[in-house]
Design an enzyme around this catalytic site. Structure first.
Site, PDB file in Angstrom:
ATOM      1  N   HIS A   2      10.242  26.382  25.931  1.00  0.00           N
ATOM      2  CA  HIS A   2       9.871  26.987  27.217  1.00  0.00           C
ATOM      3  C   HIS A   2       8.508  26.424  27.609  1.00  0.00           C
ATOM      4  CE1 HIS A   2      12.345  30.962  26.678  1.00  0.00           C
ATOM      5  NE2 HIS A   2      12.885  30.262  27.663  1.00  0.00           N
ATOM      6  N   CYS A  49       5.040  35.316  25.816  1.00  0.00           N
ATOM      7  CA  CYS A  49       6.463  35.665  25.823  1.00  0.00           C
ATOM      8  C   CYS A  49       6.674  37.175  25.951  1.00  0.00           C
ATOM      9  CB  CYS A  49       7.147  35.194  24.541  1.00  0.00           C
ATOM     10  SG  CYS A  49       7.087  33.429  24.287  1.00  0.00           S
TER      11      CYS A  49
END
Ligand code: ARG
Length: 281
Positions: A180, A274
């Site tokens: 990511h 996150c």
């Protein structure tokens, strides 16, 4: 002018200004590593859910102590990765885009984030292509940096740009450990980023060098503890405590590093950022 009243040079740590933020977090009540969808995950490693809860709560309290607003989303049984709230969507410019997850295991999470959006005055927009929220869409001032290569489909970049009405700069991720964008690049304020160059394609590195000539480049040692997975308010940078080299770089650049230990959540391949979905005003 009275010389005695002349401003004294401020210490490095006071050069930057914080802005109060609004964050969404999801309690890791059901956190576990039950499947493997990134190289950090190993289903044979035991997870201490109580420790994960304590570490997560310390992160939540860190934000509150810094004066930020934190709202909690209730976790859903059977969705062990739901603690990684950043992936739930992107909320910016008065618009909200809900995630469309790459893996079936996480698909159910989108419902909870869409509900939060609807309950809080945002119409959740659904993309046709895979988008994993702020895992891959990071706002820097008036622009959004968007990752592709592992999770978010680059075609979703255009969908998000159109929907939120902001320019989106696409960046290609090439190392599966940094799957990511928020594992490979940290937004520190409206014009400053830090990143790990080897996580990006040659072309994307050129784009980053042009856009951010003063960017902080982190070492492998810091990148490999997910040191870039941070949340900054423009001055205080909440980061994984193990990223000590990056903390020093931040200090030298006038930021205030605030280390937190999220070792249990690292087992799922995530850390500070996150676990945090920022509601951009
Ligand atoms: N286990 C999760 C996954 O692989 C971790 C997500 C981490 N989130 C993030 N914003 N990078 O999807």
């Amino acid at each position: 002018m009275d010389i005695a009243a002349a401003p004294v040079a401020e210490p490095a740590a006071d050069r930057r200004a914080a802005r109060t933020r609004r964050y969404l977090m999801t309690t890791p009540t059901f956190f576990a590593v039950e499947y493997v969808i990134n190289p950090w995950m190993d289903a044979s490693t035991p997870v201490d859910t109580n420790l994960a809860l304590a570490q997560w709560d310390a992160l939540r309290r860190t934000y509150l102590d810094l004066g930020h607003r934190v709202e909690i989303i209730e976790p859903i049984t059977g969705l062990p990765d739901m603690v990684y709230a950043a992936n739930g969507g992107t909320i910016i410019n008065g618009r909200a885009v809900v995630a469309r997850f790459a893996h079936a295991e996480r698909a159910g999470e989108a419902i909870a984030y869409a509900r939060w959006m609807a309950d809080n005055g945002y119409q959740p927009f659904e993309t046709r292509h895979v988008n994993e929220g702020q895992g891959d869409f990071l706002a820097v001032g008036a622009r959004i940096l968007a990752g592709f290569g592992f999770r978010t489909d680059s075609r979703a970049h255009d969908e998000v740009a159109d929907h939120v009405g902001m320019d989106v700069v696409s960046l290609e991720l090439v190392d599966p450990r940094f799957y990511h964008l928020d594992t490979a690049l940290a937004v520190l304020d409206d014009s400053t980023v830090a990143y790990y160059p080897p996580a990006f394609s040659d072309e994307s590195r050129v784009v980053l060098e042009r856009m951010f000539p003063d960017a902080i480049e982190v070492t492998s040692a810091d990148a490999y503890v997910l040191g870039l997975n941070v949340v900054s308010d423009g001055r205080n940078v909440v980061l994984p405590a193990a990223a000590t080299g990056f903390a020093e770089q931040l200090r030298l650049a006038g930021f205030r590093p605030v280390g937190v230990d999220l070792s249990e959540l690292l087992k799922g391949g995530g850390s500070v950022k996150c676990c945090t979905l920022e509601v951009h005003s």
